[in-house]
Scaffold this motif. Sequence first.
Motif, short mmCIF file in Angstrom:
data_model
loop_
_atom_site.label_atom_id
_atom_site.label_comp_id
_atom_site.label_asym_id
_atom_site.label_seq_id
_atom_site.Cartn_x
_atom_site.Cartn_y
_atom_site.Cartn_z
N THR A 46 -32.06 -46.89 -6.22
CA THR A 46 -32.74 -48.13 -5.60
C THR A 46 -31.74 -49.47 -5.91
N TRP B 178 -35.47 -54.71 -3.31
CA TRP B 178 -35.33 -53.19 -2.63
C TRP B 178 -36.32 -52.83 -1.64
N SER B 179 -37.54 -53.39 -1.89
CA SER B 179 -38.54 -53.45 -1.10
C SER B 179 -38.46 -54.18 0.04
N ASN C 135 -33.48 -50.20 4.80
CA ASN C 135 -33.00 -49.37 3.87
C ASN C 135 -32.72 -47.90 4.40
N SER D 250 -39.00 -52.27 -7.67
CA SER D 250 -38.43 -52.34 -6.35
C SER D 250 -38.83 -53.79 -5.65
#
Length: 126
Positions: A30, A52-53, A73, A103
């Motif tokens: 990630t 990342w989220s 993603n 994240s």
Amino acid sequence: VQLQASGGGLVQAGGSLRLSCAASRRTSSTYAMGWFRQAPGKEREFVAAISWSGTRTDYADSVKGRSTISRDNVKNTVYLQMNSLKPEDTAVYYCAARDTYVSTNYYLRVGEYNYWGQGTLVTVSS
């Protein structure tokens, strides 16, 4: 992570561009992503960042309200939509990635990123 930026080009002031950055990554890794830019004779500067989220983003004051960073993603791609472009936006734009275990983290500084793409040139004519 290997990064490939694209989407730069020549545009008139007031126009729009969407930059893309495709990342190859190891399975289960990630990473947060960011965009930076460097104009001739100037230092590389922060433009935008995304966790990342994808739920947390941040922007430089110079592009806030005119730009949107997003990511997919599934496609391992991050985007930078830039609107109302100005001549002072002219620069080489670099995407960057940073491994992270959290994240929702994002990063604002050049030195916080592990990986860099090759850059894509954006030229805004007046």
